[in-house]
Scaffold this motif. Structure first.
Motif, mmCIF file in Angstrom:
data_model
loop_
_atom_site.group_PDB
_atom_site.id
_atom_site.type_symbol
_atom_site.label_atom_id
_atom_site.label_comp_id
_atom_site.label_asym_id
_atom_site.label_seq_id
_atom_site.Cartn_x
_atom_site.Cartn_y
_atom_site.Cartn_z
ATOM 1 N N PRO A 11 0.770 -1.193 -0.389
ATOM 2 C CA PRO A 11 -0.114 -0.505 0.077
ATOM 3 C C PRO A 11 0.682 0.969 -0.290
ATOM 4 O O PRO A 11 2.187 1.267 0.194
ATOM 5 C CB PRO A 11 -0.613 -0.554 1.104
ATOM 6 C CG PRO A 11 0.496 -1.021 2.160
ATOM 7 C CD PRO A 11 0.817 -1.747 1.209
ATOM 8 N N THR A 12 0.424 2.761 -0.705
ATOM 9 C CA THR A 12 1.110 3.502 -0.154
ATOM 10 C C THR A 12 0.044 5.054 0.128
ATOM 11 O O THR A 12 -0.954 4.506 0.512
ATOM 12 C CB THR A 12 1.428 4.573 -2.309
ATOM 13 O OG1 THR A 12 0.181 4.706 -2.689
ATOM 14 C CG2 THR A 12 2.306 2.803 -2.786
ATOM 15 N N GLU A 13 0.329 5.607 0.165
ATOM 16 C CA GLU A 13 -0.074 7.025 0.799
ATOM 17 C C GLU A 13 -0.023 8.267 -0.743
ATOM 18 O O GLU A 13 0.757 8.282 -0.685
ATOM 19 C CB GLU A 13 0.107 7.517 2.296
ATOM 20 C CG GLU A 13 -0.064 6.626 2.793
ATOM 21 C CD GLU A 13 -1.259 5.914 3.578
ATOM 22 O OE1 GLU A 13 -2.746 6.941 3.478
ATOM 23 O OE2 GLU A 13 -1.873 4.613 4.067
ATOM 24 N N VAL A 14 -0.974 8.761 -0.263
ATOM 25 C CA VAL A 14 -1.348 10.081 -1.313
ATOM 26 C C VAL A 14 -0.316 10.987 -0.278
ATOM 27 O O VAL A 14 -0.198 11.237 0.624
ATOM 28 C CB VAL A 14 -2.463 10.171 -1.412
ATOM 29 C CG1 VAL A 14 -3.302 9.929 -2.633
ATOM 30 C CG2 VAL A 14 -3.435 10.797 -0.855
ATOM 31 N N ASN B 143 6.935 5.940 -2.654
ATOM 32 C CA ASN B 143 7.814 4.718 -2.750
ATOM 33 C C ASN B 143 7.071 4.121 -2.474
ATOM 34 O O ASN B 143 6.005 3.942 -1.963
ATOM 35 C CB ASN B 143 8.486 5.116 -1.774
ATOM 36 C CG ASN B 143 9.717 5.236 -1.868
ATOM 37 O OD1 ASN B 143 10.327 5.674 -2.262
ATOM 38 N ND2 ASN B 143 10.321 6.012 -0.406
ATOM 39 N N ILE B 144 7.032 3.208 -3.481
ATOM 40 C CA ILE B 144 6.283 1.014 -3.174
ATOM 41 C C ILE B 144 7.147 0.518 -2.518
ATOM 42 O O ILE B 144 7.781 -0.332 -3.545
ATOM 43 C CB ILE B 144 5.629 1.309 -4.826
ATOM 44 C CG1 ILE B 144 4.571 2.590 -4.948
ATOM 45 C CG2 ILE B 144 4.409 -0.025 -4.060
ATOM 46 C CD1 ILE B 144 4.594 2.176 -6.452
ATOM 47 N N ASN C 25 1.100 23.620 -9.779
ATOM 48 C CA ASN C 25 2.301 23.239 -10.816
ATOM 49 C C ASN C 25 3.273 22.839 -9.842
ATOM 50 O O ASN C 25 4.544 22.527 -10.427
ATOM 51 C CB ASN C 25 2.654 24.261 -11.193
ATOM 52 C CG ASN C 25 1.741 24.839 -12.619
ATOM 53 O OD1 ASN C 25 0.347 23.697 -13.345
ATOM 54 N ND2 ASN C 25 1.543 25.704 -12.873
ATOM 55 N N PRO C 26 3.144 21.557 -8.875
ATOM 56 C CA PRO C 26 3.519 21.277 -8.506
ATOM 57 C C PRO C 26 4.924 19.835 -9.458
ATOM 58 O O PRO C 26 4.780 19.727 -10.288
ATOM 59 C CB PRO C 26 3.643 21.016 -7.173
ATOM 60 C CG PRO C 26 2.330 19.844 -7.142
ATOM 61 C CD PRO C 26 1.844 21.149 -8.773
ATOM 62 N N ASP C 27 6.149 19.475 -8.611
ATOM 63 C CA ASP C 27 6.709 18.543 -9.111
ATOM 64 C C ASP C 27 6.585 16.877 -8.751
ATOM 65 O O ASP C 27 5.450 16.997 -7.848
ATOM 66 C CB ASP C 27 7.958 18.316 -8.821
ATOM 67 C CG ASP C 27 9.003 19.426 -9.008
ATOM 68 O OD1 ASP C 27 8.456 20.064 -10.521
ATOM 69 O OD2 ASP C 27 9.786 19.734 -8.632
ATOM 70 N N THR C 28 5.804 16.239 -9.479
ATOM 71 C CA THR C 28 5.184 15.084 -9.699
ATOM 72 C C THR C 28 6.113 14.647 -8.762
ATOM 73 O O THR C 28 7.297 14.254 -8.942
ATOM 74 C CB THR C 28 5.261 14.171 -11.181
ATOM 75 O OG1 THR C 28 4.272 15.074 -11.893
ATOM 76 C CG2 THR C 28 4.232 12.739 -10.753
#
Length: 227
Positions: A52-55, A69-70, A62-65
């Motif tokens: 699982p991951t978190e947002v 980590n997965i 316009n932030p960097d994408t």
């Protein structure tokens, strides 16, 4: 005086034309409780999993994408082989009233079904193997996943209680299981009796019918009991 007991020689003997199965477990009890898969032409099979991951909160235009980590995981499974056989001479049938072929095949199927249940039970607490090559052992975390024998009455071990069932359910839910998955509990005959004797399972406030009449355990707390 004539000996009338000679007539006993002519007493008829009648034999069944079929073979009756001796009392035994016929079907697998636990097969429906586990995932089924196939493996062919390989020593091992690997099951890859993604964690699982978190947002991340966005605080600007316009932030960097982000590069989240997965975690990835791999479980190894392997085949175990079992066989069964019984020699039957073709002349055996000529000397028997009942053809044993069908009964012998059924007997073999029942033996395999029982062995399947033993494998499932023994695998529950067995060591799992992870890692790229499947060589990293992972033992069952009993300290966090077991309900203590004296739970609810510290210092005195006792059988199944409502408190233990609630605790087991709590542990299962803490593992974030899929709500659509069924929950099963494997128990023996003595534990079934303990459940049948629980007041809440006998109460019609919780179940329709009378479990003391049927002797069948109902689903309780979402748990299916397998004896």
């Amino acid at each position: 005086m004539a000996d009338s007991s000679a007539i006993l020689t002519l007493y008829a003997k009648e034999y069944s034309a079929s073979l009756d199965m001796a009392l035994q477990q016929k079907e697998s009890v636990l097969s429906e409780c586990v995932m089924h898969d196939t493996q062919a032409s390989s020593e091992y099979k690997f099951h890859d999993r993604i964690g699982p991951t978190e947002v991340l909160e966005r605080n600007e235009r316009n932030p960097d994408t982000p590069n989240v980590n997965i975690s990835y995981d791999r479980r190894r499974t392997s085949l175990r082989s079992f066989h069964w056989g019984h020699l039957l001479d073709k002349h055996d049938n000529l000397k028997m009233l009942a053809d044993p072929s069908s009964a012998i095949v059924q007997n073999a199927v029942m033996a395999f079904n029982r062995q399947r249940d033993r494998l499932i039970l023994n695998s529950f607490y067995a060591t799992a193997y992870t890692g790229k090559e499947g060589n990293t052992p992972v033992t069952f975390p009993a300290s966090s996943q077991d309900v203590a024998a004296d739970y609810g009455n510290t210092g005195t071990a006792h059988g199944i209680t409502i408190e233990k069932l609630f605790k087991a359910r709590q542990i299962i839910e803490s593992n974030l299981i899929d709500p659509s998955d069924e929950i099963y509990m494997a128990i023996d005959e003595s534990q079934k009796r303990e459940l049948l004797e629980l007041d809440k399972l006998q109460s019609k406030d919780y179940f329709t019918g009378n479990i003391l009449v049927t002797g069948d355990l109902p689903k309780f707390l979402g748990i299916n009991f397998k004896v």
